[in-house]
Motif scaffolding. Structure first.
Motif, PDB file in Angstrom:
ATOM      1  N   ASP A  92       0.836  -1.203   0.000  1.00  0.00           N
ATOM      2  CA  ASP A  92       0.000   0.000   0.000  1.00  0.00           C
ATOM      3  C   ASP A  92       0.871   1.253   0.000  1.00  0.00           C
ATOM      4  OD1 ASP A  92       0.635   0.700   2.707  1.00  0.00           O
ATOM      5  OD2 ASP A  92      -0.940  -0.640   3.421  1.00  0.00           O
ATOM      6  N   GLN A  93       0.251   2.374  -0.263  1.00  0.00           N
ATOM      7  CA  GLN A  93       0.960   3.625  -0.446  1.00  0.00           C
ATOM      8  C   GLN A  93       1.732   4.060   0.798  1.00  0.00           C
ATOM      9  OE1 GLN A  93      -1.583   6.807  -1.699  1.00  0.00           O
ATOM     10  NE2 GLN A  93       0.045   7.805  -2.839  1.00  0.00           N
ATOM     11  N   GLU A  94       1.166   3.821   1.964  1.00  0.00           N
ATOM     12  CA  GLU A  94       1.829   4.217   3.208  1.00  0.00           C
ATOM     13  C   GLU A  94       3.142   3.463   3.388  1.00  0.00           C
ATOM     14  OE1 GLU A  94       1.001   4.243   8.033  1.00  0.00           O
ATOM     15  OE2 GLU A  94      -0.625   3.709   6.669  1.00  0.00           O
ATOM     16  N   VAL A  95       3.111   2.155   3.130  1.00  0.00           N
ATOM     17  CA  VAL A  95       4.324   1.341   3.263  1.00  0.00           C
ATOM     18  C   VAL A  95       5.342   1.745   2.204  1.00  0.00           C
ATOM     19  CG1 VAL A  95       5.255  -1.005   3.161  1.00  0.00           C
ATOM     20  CG2 VAL A  95       3.063  -0.577   4.298  1.00  0.00           C
ATOM     21  N   GLU A  96       4.884   1.989   0.993  1.00  0.00           N
ATOM     22  CA  GLU A  96       5.787   2.410  -0.081  1.00  0.00           C
ATOM     23  C   GLU A  96       6.478   3.722   0.273  1.00  0.00           C
ATOM     24  OE1 GLU A  96       5.757   3.303  -4.886  1.00  0.00           O
ATOM     25  OE2 GLU A  96       3.884   2.805  -3.865  1.00  0.00           O
ATOM     26  N   LYS A  97       5.731   4.655   0.827  1.00  0.00           N
ATOM     27  CA  LYS A  97       6.301   5.940   1.240  1.00  0.00           C
ATOM     28  C   LYS A  97       7.348   5.735   2.329  1.00  0.00           C
ATOM     29  CE  LYS A  97       4.931  10.520   2.818  1.00  0.00           C
ATOM     30  NZ  LYS A  97       3.816  11.375   3.242  1.00  0.00           N
ATOM     31  N   TRP A  98       7.039   4.871   3.288  1.00  0.00           N
ATOM     32  CA  TRP A  98       7.975   4.579   4.373  1.00  0.00           C
ATOM     33  C   TRP A  98       9.263   3.952   3.830  1.00  0.00           C
ATOM     34  CZ3 TRP A  98       9.338  -0.439   6.155  1.00  0.00           C
ATOM     35  CH2 TRP A  98      10.174  -0.439   7.272  1.00  0.00           C
ATOM     36  N   SER A 100      10.518   4.184   0.790  1.00  0.00           N
ATOM     37  CA  SER A 100      11.299   5.120  -0.023  1.00  0.00           C
ATOM     38  C   SER A 100      12.022   6.153   0.830  1.00  0.00           C
ATOM     39  CB  SER A 100      10.410   5.797  -1.065  1.00  0.00           C
ATOM     40  OG  SER A 100       9.437   6.592  -0.435  1.00  0.00           O
ATOM     41  N   SER A 101      11.506   6.436   2.025  1.00  0.00           N
ATOM     42  CA  SER A 101      12.166   7.416   2.887  1.00  0.00           C
ATOM     43  C   SER A 101      13.194   6.782   3.819  1.00  0.00           C
ATOM     44  CB  SER A 101      11.125   8.185   3.714  1.00  0.00           C
ATOM     45  OG  SER A 101      10.504   7.322   4.643  1.00  0.00           O
ATOM     46  N   SER A 102      13.235   5.461   3.878  1.00  0.00           N
ATOM     47  CA  SER A 102      14.194   4.787   4.757  1.00  0.00           C
ATOM     48  C   SER A 102      15.408   4.326   3.958  1.00  0.00           C
ATOM     49  CB  SER A 102      13.534   3.592   5.442  1.00  0.00           C
ATOM     50  OG  SER A 102      13.254   2.592   4.491  1.00  0.00           O
ATOM     51  N   GLU A 103      16.388   3.841   4.665  1.00  0.00           N
ATOM     52  CA  GLU A 103      17.602   3.349   4.011  1.00  0.00           C
ATOM     53  C   GLU A 103      17.670   1.830   4.088  1.00  0.00           C
ATOM     54  OE1 GLU A 103      21.179   5.368   5.157  1.00  0.00           O
ATOM     55  OE2 GLU A 103      20.214   7.318   5.071  1.00  0.00           O
ATOM     56  N   ILE A 104      16.530   1.189   4.012  1.00  0.00           N
ATOM     57  CA  ILE A 104      16.461  -0.265   4.101  1.00  0.00           C
ATOM     58  C   ILE A 104      16.922  -0.877   2.786  1.00  0.00           C
ATOM     59  CG2 ILE A 104      14.891  -2.229   4.315  1.00  0.00           C
ATOM     60  CD1 ILE A 104      13.178  -0.492   6.149  1.00  0.00           C
ATOM     61  N   ASP A 105      17.810  -1.857   2.875  1.00  0.00           N
ATOM     62  CA  ASP A 105      18.247  -2.608   1.701  1.00  0.00           C
ATOM     63  C   ASP A 105      17.192  -3.673   1.430  1.00  0.00           C
ATOM     64  OD1 ASP A 105      19.411  -4.247  -0.197  1.00  0.00           O
ATOM     65  OD2 ASP A 105      21.323  -4.428   0.856  1.00  0.00           O
TER      66      ASP A 105
END
Length: 126
Positions: A92-98, A100-105
């Protein structure tokens, strides 16, 4: 998931319009042929193109004036490439936004999650 079925002609038209995606499935006729360049574009979208449907127009191929000499086969990394798995995630959009803003590989995360799930499944089987 039910896919929208289209003819090759319809798929190519949708491709030109930028409206073709993995939600479509191409229904091929016996006489259908796909130019190699179009086959590449369709393949990138995850659409299956039978190899016998792909044709190459030799008249469109030009010689490279800068190339001199004989072609030599080289070792490639294709075998290594085949070991990699491509995964498309629907989130969902909320998870996608999270994400894209994080540095998770994401590659490392998904690899670890799948490996952990596999090991858990094997442990449960015992």
């Amino acid at each position: 998931m039910i896919k929208n079925k289209v003819t090759l002609a319809e798929a190519l038209k949708l491709l030109q319009q930028g409206k073709l995606n993995e939600d479509y499935e191409i229904q091929y006729l016996a006489s259908d042929k796909v130019e190699a360049t179009d086959a590449l574009k369709l393949g990138v979208l995850g659409l299956d193109i039978p190899e016998e449907k792909i044709y190459y127009d030799d008249a469109q191929v030009t010689d490279d004036d800068d190339f001199e000499g004989d072609w030599m086969q080289i070792d490639s990394d294709i075998e290594d490439y085949k070991k990699h798995l491509v995964v498309n995630l629907k989130i969902d959009q909320e998870v996608e936004k999270w994400l894209s803003s994080s540095e998770i590989d994401m590659d490392a995360l998904v690899s670890e999650l799948i490996t952990g799930f596999y090991r858990s499944s094997k442990a449960i089987e015992r």
